[in-house]
Motif scaffolding. Structure first.
Motif, mmCIF file in Angstrom:
data_model
loop_
_atom_site.group_PDB
_atom_site.id
_atom_site.type_symbol
_atom_site.label_atom_id
_atom_site.label_comp_id
_atom_site.label_asym_id
_atom_site.label_seq_id
_atom_site.Cartn_x
_atom_site.Cartn_y
_atom_site.Cartn_z
ATOM 1 N N UNK A 76 78.937 38.722 -46.010
ATOM 2 C CA UNK A 76 77.515 38.618 -46.348
ATOM 3 C C UNK A 76 77.033 37.195 -46.104
ATOM 4 N N UNK A 77 77.811 36.234 -46.553
ATOM 5 C CA UNK A 77 77.432 34.838 -46.384
ATOM 6 C C UNK A 77 77.210 34.467 -44.924
ATOM 7 N N UNK A 78 78.108 34.942 -44.046
ATOM 8 C CA UNK A 78 78.013 34.545 -42.632
ATOM 9 C C UNK A 78 77.031 35.396 -41.826
ATOM 10 N N UNK A 79 76.516 36.493 -42.418
ATOM 11 C CA UNK A 79 75.570 37.253 -41.611
ATOM 12 C C UNK A 79 74.167 37.274 -42.212
ATOM 13 N N UNK A 103 71.683 29.182 -43.571
ATOM 14 C CA UNK A 103 71.949 27.766 -43.852
ATOM 15 C C UNK A 103 72.358 27.095 -42.550
ATOM 16 N N UNK A 104 72.242 25.788 -42.559
ATOM 17 C CA UNK A 104 72.435 25.005 -41.340
ATOM 18 C C UNK A 104 73.894 25.086 -40.869
ATOM 19 N N UNK A 121 74.592 29.816 -50.882
ATOM 20 C CA UNK A 121 75.500 30.298 -49.834
ATOM 21 C C UNK A 121 76.929 29.834 -50.090
ATOM 22 N N UNK A 122 77.057 28.732 -50.820
ATOM 23 C CA UNK A 122 78.429 28.292 -51.136
ATOM 24 C C UNK A 122 79.139 29.277 -52.053
ATOM 25 N N UNK A 157 63.101 29.046 -53.697
ATOM 26 C CA UNK A 157 63.724 28.665 -52.429
ATOM 27 C C UNK A 157 64.815 27.621 -52.645
ATOM 28 N N UNK A 158 64.574 26.699 -53.590
ATOM 29 C CA UNK A 158 65.548 25.643 -53.855
ATOM 30 C C UNK A 158 66.889 26.210 -54.302
#
Lengths: 291, 281
Positions: free
Chosen positions: B97-100, B104-105, A8-9, A1-2
């Protein structure tokens, strides 16, 4: 999970960098530059509202004249071309979607193809068509009009070329929307005795209002950036009567001689504000009236 | 009842055929004129078909590689448009993909903030953009046209919308099996979003091929410019209609690549435009 906390970056990071460098910074800098004296190369010097004051109020300044002439011509272009670019493809789409018409995709392709031709290639062909000695128009109609150097013909050449090359996208959108309108609506309108025109106004138009709003807003916003057609067809003439604002902005910032990018930026910001206000107003009015 | 439909049917045909004639005549006129000699154009006046078909104009166009290197221009345009299109597909797929799919916050807030900013009229950022491209050393290079357009939000919005329609169960079950985001992206999501990537790619190709204002600003080197900017120079080079055939021939050569693309990818164009406008075709 970490691990996934930061991954996402990897997915959105590269685009954020592109966005900041090529959209965010230039947009902010464009507004900032409008308050400065800037020659594009050395660093700008702050002059406050001077550029805006010159453009809007100084009647002796050539910038004042250029801005109002350019804005007037841009508004003429938008005011005439947008209704044409909505109404003509709408009528064509309705004809193609007529129940008994065949070869629908063939007609659609023919109308759409000029949209794939770049403005400069299209303008070369259209300039020849309207050429006063060699052109098809005068030969065909036995006239000797100097199309691109007399008004209102100069505007007409620009509008004809714009409509020819620019309605394909809207037509495809209208066609798809019209074919999605429920047949039940037409049938019940027929039972009420509605003719074809009545059906078009009270069934078709309300049913496709969202695509209509979308195309009107998008076509308008796009038309404000008009540049290529007047540059290549009339070169802004006769007597600057078709010189649009984008042409002045380009000449000031990138023309021969010293760049006057600060003044050009102020004109760009004013044009941008007009685009935003008109788009918002259109969206508001059309959405409210159709609700 | 039927009779009424027939009259309106003929009216619709009459109208459509007239419009289509008006639409194709300029293209045919440009095409056939490129096969006529200057003398014929001047003396015979308007004809849709040449008296004598000649290819001299095309020979002359191809020989002029210094002031109007049309093949080089088309080559530049092809390199720019193809590279731009491939990079667009990469960027919009991973970003979409990242935005859907990533959690993340502040994800949606970030997305809609960027989308909102991108509606800012681009006439304002074009002058500073030139300065940035200049600082990067990209003036008169293909990168000036390839890279800045990758920052756009429109296609990412489309991909994000499209991904919402892809069932989440697919990637969630893969995740349970221990697959990473990278595996899920390449193995599961990427194959499923192919249609929307084709749409984004097509528009990017046509958009960069036909872009006019930006190349006119960033290219001054005749050998480096794309074909749209090159054609602007032709009216002067071919002497204000002293060489009409060569002018038309150049325009026709510039049209061919996008026309071929349209013929091969026609069905994608229609679905592309409708997807853009949010209509199910």
């Amino acid at each position: 999970m970490d691990k996934s906390k930061f991954s996402h970056w990897f997915f959105i990071g590269p685009h954020i960098i592109l966005f900041v460098v090529f959209i965010l910074i230039p947009s902010i800098y464009g507004v900032y530059a409008s308050f400065t004296n800037w020659n594009l190369m050395t660093s700008p010097t702050w002059v406050g509202l001077d550029n805006y004051r010159t453009i809007l109020t100084n009647q002796d300044s050539s910038f004042h004249h250029e801005f109002f002439n350019g804005m007037k011509n841009t508004l003429i272009f938008v005011g005439v071309s947008v209704p044409l670019m909505v109404a003509i493809p709408l009528v064509i789409a309705s004809a193609i979607e007529h129940k008994k018409v065949k070869f629908k995709n063939f007609f659609q392709s023919i109308i759409y193809i000029p949209g794939l031709i770049s403005i400069s290639a299209a303008a070369l062909i259209w300039s020849l068509i309207f050429n006063s000695q060699l052109g098809m128009m005068n030969n065909f109609f036995g006239a000797d009009t100097v199309w691109t150097a007399t008004q209102p013909y100069a505007w007409m050449t620009i509008f004809i070329m714009t409509v020819w090359g620019g309605i394909g996208g809207n037509m495809i959108i209208y066609r798809a929307s019209i074919s999605n309108v429920s047949q039940d609506l037409y049938e019940s309108a027929e039972i009420d005795g509605a003719g074809p025109i009545r059906k078009f106004i009270s069934v078709t138009l309300p049913s496709i209002r969202f695509p209509l709003i979308y195309t009107v807003v998008m076509t308008t916003a796009g038309s404000f950036n008009v540049f290529g057609q007047p540059l290549m067809m009339t070169n802004g003439g006769p007597r600057e009567s078709t010189t649009v604002l984008m042409m002045y902005i380009r000449d000031l910032a990138f023309g021969s001689g010293q760049s006057i990018a600060g003044m050009a930026s102020a004109m760009a910001v004013l044009l941008g504000m007009v685009i935003l206000i008109i788009s918002a107003a259109q969206y508001y009015v059309m959405n409210r009236n159709s609700a | 009842m039927n009779k009424k439909y027939n009259i309106s049917k003929y009216l619709a045909y009459l109208f459509l055929i007239t419009v289509c004639l008006i639409w194709v005549v300029p293209m045919i006129f440009g095409f056939t004129t490129s096969f006529r000699s200057q003398g014929e154009v001047v003396n015979e006046g308007f004809r849709l078909l040449p008296v004598n078909w000649i290819v001299d104009n095309y020979m002359a166009i191809l020989e002029n590689t210094s002031s109007a290197p049309i093949l080089r221009w088309i080559g530049n345009s092809l390199f720019i448009s193809i590279t731009h299109t491939l990079l667009v597909v990469v960027v919009i797929s991973i970003t979409g993909y990242g935005y859907s799919r990533m959690r993340f916050k502040g994800r949606d807030v970030l997305f809609f903030t960027l989308l909102g900013i991108s509606f800012f009229p681009n006439v304002v950022n074009i002058i500073p953009l030139y300065r940035i491209v200049d600082i990067l050393g990209w003036v008169n290079t293909p990168w000036a046209m390839i890279v800045p357009g990758l920052a756009g939000m429109g296609n990412i919005f489309l991909v994000r919308q499209f991904m919402k329609g892809v069932p989440k169960e697919l990637d969630e079950s893969a995740r349970v099996d221990g697959a990473s985001d990278f595996t899920i992206f390449f193995r599961i999501v990427l194959p499923l979003i192919k249609p929307v990537l084709i749409v984004g790619g097509l528009f990017s190709f046509i958009g960069s091929w036909n872009d006019f204002l930006w190349p006119v600003i960033v290219y001054t080197d005749v050998q480096k410019m794309p074909v749209t900017a090159g054609l602007l120079l032709l009216q002067d080079i071919y002497g204000n209609y002293q060489m009409v055939g060569q002018l038309m021939g150049s325009a026709i050569l510039a049209i061919i690549p996008t026309l071929l693309l349209f013929l091969f990818a026609q069905k994608y164009f229609v679905s592309a435009i409708n997807l853009n406008a949010g209509i199910k075709g």
